[in-house]
Write a protein that holds these residues in place. Structure first.
Motif, PDB file in Angstrom:
ATOM      1  N   GLU A  38      31.401  29.537  31.501  1.00 46.00           N
ATOM      2  CA  GLU A  38      31.502  30.715  32.374  1.00 46.00           C
ATOM      3  C   GLU A  38      30.136  31.156  32.873  1.00 46.00           C
ATOM      4  O   GLU A  38      29.139  31.040  32.173  1.00 46.00           O
ATOM      5  CB  GLU A  38      32.158  31.864  31.622  1.00 46.00           C
ATOM      6  N   GLU A  57      36.495  20.656  38.306  1.00 47.18           N
ATOM      7  CA  GLU A  57      37.344  21.775  38.720  1.00 47.18           C
ATOM      8  C   GLU A  57      36.591  23.079  38.519  1.00 47.18           C
ATOM      9  O   GLU A  57      35.996  23.298  37.461  1.00 47.18           O
ATOM     10  CB  GLU A  57      38.635  21.774  37.892  1.00 47.18           C
ATOM     11  N   HIS A  59      36.849  27.328  38.724  1.00 53.72           N
ATOM     12  CA  HIS A  59      37.686  28.520  38.791  1.00 53.72           C
ATOM     13  C   HIS A  59      36.798  29.656  39.281  1.00 53.72           C
ATOM     14  O   HIS A  59      35.671  29.807  38.784  1.00 53.72           O
ATOM     15  CB  HIS A  59      38.236  28.885  37.417  1.00 53.72           C
ATOM     16  N   ALA A  61      37.117  33.635  39.510  1.00 59.29           N
ATOM     17  CA  ALA A  61      37.841  34.883  39.296  1.00 59.29           C
ATOM     18  C   ALA A  61      37.332  35.891  40.318  1.00 59.29           C
ATOM     19  O   ALA A  61      36.119  35.978  40.574  1.00 59.29           O
ATOM     20  CB  ALA A  61      37.621  35.392  37.876  1.00 59.29           C
ATOM     21  N   THR A  68      42.541  34.549  40.490  1.00 65.39           N
ATOM     22  CA  THR A  68      41.630  33.435  40.251  1.00 65.39           C
ATOM     23  C   THR A  68      41.977  32.305  41.204  1.00 65.39           C
ATOM     24  O   THR A  68      43.137  31.904  41.307  1.00 65.39           O
ATOM     25  CB  THR A  68      41.714  32.942  38.796  1.00 65.39           C
ATOM     26  N   VAL A  70      41.504  28.391  42.041  1.00 62.53           N
ATOM     27  CA  VAL A  70      41.180  27.143  41.340  1.00 62.53           C
ATOM     28  C   VAL A  70      40.908  26.069  42.387  1.00 62.53           C
ATOM     29  O   VAL A  70      41.735  25.817  43.264  1.00 62.53           O
ATOM     30  CB  VAL A  70      42.329  26.710  40.397  1.00 62.53           C
ATOM     31  N   HIS A  85      32.789  38.388  41.863  1.00 66.30           N
ATOM     32  CA  HIS A  85      33.407  37.130  41.479  1.00 66.30           C
ATOM     33  C   HIS A  85      32.694  36.552  40.256  1.00 66.30           C
ATOM     34  O   HIS A  85      31.546  36.896  39.975  1.00 66.30           O
ATOM     35  CB  HIS A  85      33.408  36.127  42.629  1.00 66.30           C
ATOM     36  N   SER A  88      33.651  29.790  36.908  1.00 64.75           N
ATOM     37  CA  SER A  88      33.688  29.132  35.615  1.00 64.75           C
ATOM     38  C   SER A  88      34.206  27.713  35.818  1.00 64.75           C
ATOM     39  O   SER A  88      34.899  27.418  36.792  1.00 64.75           O
ATOM     40  CB  SER A  88      34.565  29.884  34.612  1.00 64.75           C
TER      41      SER A  88
END
Length: 125
Positions: A38, A57, A59, A61, A68, A70, A85, A88
């Motif tokens: 994170e 990948e 993420h 938030a 969130t 993705v 924002h 992570s």
């Protein structure tokens, strides 16, 4: 004035959340970064933030609205200026970022920065 291989650029460093500037476009940096785990909640008051996932990948938030996003390999997303924002990458990711030169990786307002985070404007490649 020579082509830059992004795979070579990414292979040249190991630090996480510590982008490298690969080139400039007008007054913008094109940065690559390796990320895992994170980051911090933050906001850029005066600029959008563009993400392109090169591998893995990511993420992101978002606050207001609380959701969130993705992103997988090849996906892009722009966080609008003024939106808090928190990126992570649970399993790691490689990113390309497009931001005005001098933009802090932790934005203009942010939570406490963990010791392992190198909060800079990017490092020269």
């Amino acid at each position: 004035m020579n082509p830059i291989a992004l795979d070579d650029a990414l292979a040249s460093f190991d630090a996480l959340w510590s982008p490298r500037i690969v080139t400039h476009v007008n007054d913008y940096d094109v940065r690559v970064s390796k990320v895992e785990g994170e980051y911090v909640w933050h906001v850029h008051d005066d600029t959008d933030e563009f993400f392109l996932v090169l591998d893995g990948e990511l993420h992101i938030a978002l606050r207001d609205p609380d959701r969130t996003v993705v992103l997988g390999r090849g996906d892009v997303f722009t966080v609008p200026r003024g939106m808090f924002h928190k990126p992570s990458a649970p399993h790691g990711a490689k990113l390309l970022l497009f931001e005005p030169t001098g933009t802090l990786t932790v934005g203009d307002r942010h939570d406490e920065i963990p010791a392992h985070v190198d909060a800079t404007t990017g490092h020269a490649l």
